[in-house]
Write an enzyme that holds these catalytic residues in place. Structure first.
Site, PDB file in Angstrom:
ATOM      1  N   ASP B 202       0.881  -1.248  -0.118  1.00  0.00           N
ATOM      2  CA  ASP B 202      -0.134  -0.069   0.013  1.00  0.00           C
ATOM      3  C   ASP B 202       0.705   1.267   0.025  1.00  0.00           C
ATOM      4  O   ASP B 202       1.589   1.461   1.051  1.00  0.00           O
ATOM      5  CB  ASP B 202      -0.757  -0.033   1.307  1.00  0.00           C
ATOM      6  N   SER B 240     -18.583   3.075   6.670  1.00  0.00           N
ATOM      7  CA  SER B 240     -17.912   1.714   7.055  1.00  0.00           C
ATOM      8  C   SER B 240     -16.763   1.905   8.113  1.00  0.00           C
ATOM      9  O   SER B 240     -16.242   0.877   8.377  1.00  0.00           O
ATOM     10  CB  SER B 240     -17.031   1.158   5.854  1.00  0.00           C
ATOM     11  N   HIS B 374      -3.969   4.686   6.621  1.00  0.00           N
ATOM     12  CA  HIS B 374      -2.875   4.149   5.755  1.00  0.00           C
ATOM     13  C   HIS B 374      -1.616   4.430   6.409  1.00  0.00           C
ATOM     14  O   HIS B 374      -1.433   5.305   7.028  1.00  0.00           O
ATOM     15  CB  HIS B 374      -2.785   4.612   4.460  1.00  0.00           C
TER      16      HIS B 374
END
Lengths: 558, 558
Positions: B202, B240, B374
């Protein structure tokens, strides 16, 4: 936008009427009118740049409606500094009356004169500097030095029979500016002592805590990046940011590099700034772009426009390989600029494009290569505490900035009812130290598109957004004038809807049937038939595609 | 976008072919295929959300072209977690072959199943959890816990005859996550010891220095803001983000407030998360929105969607007074979310609108109410140093993010030629620990608009942009089939160009003259006449308005 529009009463003699025309509720098109005893003074006359929901618009002007019938009463326009959002609409104002005097500092007037030259207008000007006093009809003006991201910015005190006003223009409080010309708090203190009834104050950074770092902090970073750059360096910034360019020249010079300026506005503005002594060009550091190709890669810096991702500016053209300069591996590109909200995608596309070409891209996100031009919350508190104004009107900002600024005023001791939240068109009357809201004008956005001014309306923009979202389908049917029967068509054309016109094969018989039915029932004036076609196609497209293109039916009688 | 398109050779037995289909060069539509010995494994199948230069587009899908003729060879789709950019395109893939097995964690499968239900698809699923091993044809899979902004995210190790791969999915390294489920560095260490030939990692935050703060840091801020709020509190975040909602529930509970969930996706997702035990609802804290009106203002928190300024989401509807909840003075609104680039103007419009309604707006810009999902640069270095992969392929990012991530890999000791920069469609073959680029597929964007998939093309979007910028002018002329002489018209209609059709009065005679001349010279097929009209109107509009609307001439023979 304005909640309750109501007309102000006639202005009594001896009362000062203050009306923000633009800049309250937006960052741009700053303009305020001051009226007393039949005369009007304007402070600033700038443009606003459009957002993505205003497609195709080139510029947005303040709405001149309130002064259109009062042109002869205008005694002058004070321009606080030379940025587009403060001077950009002047050409449009002067087209209404060409001999309105423009009052401003040396650099400010030089910038507006260059702009007016393109519009073939030679203005009447009055050059002023800090400390200077001028009388314009009932307005006694006094100019105060302020520091901003362009040199030679001025605040203006306006003393009248109705009361005293101080308007900051745009400013910040850099205590060690490059030109040593600080925002003059001693003058603010004196004016406060004499009494300021209404303080119009820049709100742009009122919601940013703390203090804006000094412009000086950028110099060493630029010098360091240039020193480590193995090949060419391209630096993009705003074309009016004289001090940023100064630091680039100095950093390049310290590294034994020469500098070529790129972009029409960059060259024009820096030529003016150098001629007037605002930009100090180290001996021999500037080189004409045409000769820069002969300089070794590690001895050149290109200073360009386009830091906001503007598609026609130098940097975008470099990325799209539409410029003589080809950026490649080993080259360094510095975006020494802010990232104006709304430009993020365009700027990141530039950064990605340059990265893909192999360049090392240095920007605000990964190095200290930009500081703001506006006072943050901490600086504004200093100003409030030094000036101690009776009433405060936050200007220059979106609504949230105005609210944040008003809160700072209140924290510094201004009574909450004297920290005034207004919007474009709010009419404020000042007398005996009290400010009253006496009206709310219904002011609109005036769109410049191509050579047209004010012809594009909100309805046109709504149409454009619909066309952008979904395209259009046009249906042309030629019918017999007397029977309403189809002679030719339906011919169906679409743009932005589908590549292949065969998708319309299934709706053609539906249109024919609907028109036949309408003709039979005798309702065959073109308007009725147009509606029949619109309904038929609208239902079909919604059911078949779940989309809502613009439907443009045209019935032609023959 | 791809520079040099070339077809890969046939895949030799025992070689693992890795092809990123989406997510390299964009944040979204993540999808990678792995192929060996005739079988294909897919990791993730997400959507990309359109930018402003893609008007009217609802979603962008990965280009399924490379697998369209290989559907029967697909052994399964591993879904690393339940975010739209990783699962959103699954319904479109399953429409091609409905029995492709979906492999993922409990929450991930629950989210995709709920989505597929709306598409009336019941998928074949295989639920897995961290530590679990599965064999799918030639692929030996092993799942590793990773921490992200949604619970139950997994990395997946793929061991094959051709080599071993580790794909992180999205992750960060919160060392004290709310659910105590950290990214399992012990497993990374063991896998590294066993040997990872290719590491897909990522890149989203690879250009952010340092470390992402813990999600836990937000809780006290939320608690504090709620404690000080005099009236109602509205909190907007991603629908979410189970842990963010968890912290809202806890903070509300600690302050004796109840929470009503608003927005279809928020209610659906949190119901799933609570049912499966991922969301721990304090006793009695949740209340149905319909009953929330009976709760005193200082005892309620509304948890809503719309933190990105999405026009149809709850928050926008509140601002536009199109929602039952009316926000007013004294209310507090918290945007507990990131500001995704491109959404700035929309989000700031929301903040301004709420401020104008009198609300106190708390957001990322003025309080610590969001952390990223992230890993930042510092965290990525930990992972590289623990795993010590042979080759690295940065995934999930714009090009600048991929480059930043590759640099980190190199800094950690990966040889520069083994830190591979690829883009969507780059074909990489892995054998004996070496990775070779063997092809570059020409993959496009697949646009979903309404119920159509892939029918809107780049040409349509170009038309839409032109229409948005300048509108269109259509000119209809009915001519005699044999002589080319005008029977009816020119009828001129415009949209997005000018309010008043009388602007066209001056061009009508020009069109008539041009057509008469063409008819006289004998060139009167409709195509030629169409060009005559286009040219005539185009010149006129450029000279008169300096604008370039789309010109749509239509010649109809009768």
């Amino acid at each position: 936008m304005p909640n309750d529009v109501y007309a102000p009463p006639a202005l009594p003699k001896g009362t000062l009427r203050v009306t923000p025309i633009g800049g309250l509720g937006e960052i741009g098109r700053n303009m305020t009118t001051f009226e007393i005893n039949g005369k009007i003074l304007i402070v600033d006359c700038g443009v606003l740049f459009p957002e993505e929901h205003q497609p195709g618009v080139d510029l947005i002007l303040p709405d001149f409606t309130p002064i259109k019938d009062r042109l002869k009463d205008i005694v002058g326009v004070v321009l606080t500094h030379g940025h587009e959002d403060h001077i950009g609409a002047v050409p449009y104002l002067l087209k209404l009356r060409q001999d309105i005097p423009l009052i401003g500092s040396g650099l400010t007037l030089a910038f507006i004169e260059a702009k007016l030259k393109e519009h073939r207008i030679t203005p009447y000007t009055l050059q002023v500097k800090e400390g200077q006093k001028e009388r314009l009809g009932p307005f006694n003006l006094e100019f105060v030095a302020v520091n901003h991201s362009i040199p030679d910015a001025l605040a203006v005190a306006i003393k009248t029979e109705g009361g005293s006003v101080l308007h900051t223009g745009d400013f910040k409080m850099d205590q060690l500016p490059l030109d040593n010309r600080i925002t003059d708090l001693r003058d603010f203190a004196r004016l406060g002592e004499e009494g300021i009834d209404l303080f119009l104050v820049d709100s742009t950074n009122a919601d940013v805590p703390g203090f804006t770092p000094s412009e000086r902090a950028i110099g060493p970073v630029l010098e360091d990046v240039i020193a480590r750059a193995p090949r060419r360096v391209v630096i993009a910034s705003f074309s009016s940011h004289v001090h940023r360019v100064q630091q680039v020249l100095d950093a390049a010079h310290a590294n034994g590099r020469r500098v070529a300026l790129l972009g029409r506005s960059m060259v024009r503005n820096m030529t003016i700034a150098a001629d007037l002594g605002y930009l100090k060009v180290p001996d021999g550091v500037l080189i004409d772009f045409k000769k820069a190709g002969n300089i070794p890669d590690n001895k050149i810096v290109y200073m360009s426009t386009g830091s906001q991702g503007e598609p026609m500016a130098v940097l975008s053209r470099i990325v799209n390989s539409e410029h003589q300069i080809e950026v490649g591996p080993g080259d360094t590109v510095i975006l020494a600029s802010s990232l104006i909200p709304g430009n993020e995608n365009a700027v990141y596309r530039i950064i990605d494009g340059l990265t893909k070409l192999g360049a090392n891209v240095v920007h605000k996100g990964n190095a200290k290569v930009h500081v703001s031009g506006h006072a943050a919350a901490g600086e504004l508190l200093y100003v409030y505490n030094v000036l101690r104004p009776k009433n405060v009107l936050p200007v220059h900002g979106e609504y949230r900035h105005l609210v944040a600024n008003a809160k700072l005023a209140v924290q510094s001791g201004v009574p909450v009812e004297r920290a005034i939240l207004a919007e474009d068109g709010t009419v404020l009357d000042l007398r005996n130290g009290d400010v009253k809201k006496v009206g709310q004008l219904d002011l609109g956005y005036v769109y410049v598109d191509g050579s047209t001014v004010g012809e594009i309306t909100e309805a046109d923009l709504t149409d454009r957004r619909t066309l952008a979202e979904e395209g259009f389908i046009s249906i042309i049917v030629v019918v017999d004038k007397s029977t309403g029967k189809i002679i030719t068509g339906p011919e169906i054309h679409a743009k932005g809807f589908a590549e292949d016109d065969s998708v319309f094969d299934s709706v053609r018989p539906k249109i024919e049937a609907a028109l036949a039915e309408a003709a039979q029932s005798g309702s065959h004036d073109t308007y009725a038939l147009t509606q029949v076609v619109r309904r038929t196609v609208g239902r079909w497209v919604q059911a078949s595609f779940r989309r809502r293109p613009m439907i443009v039916p045209m019935i032609i009688e023959a």
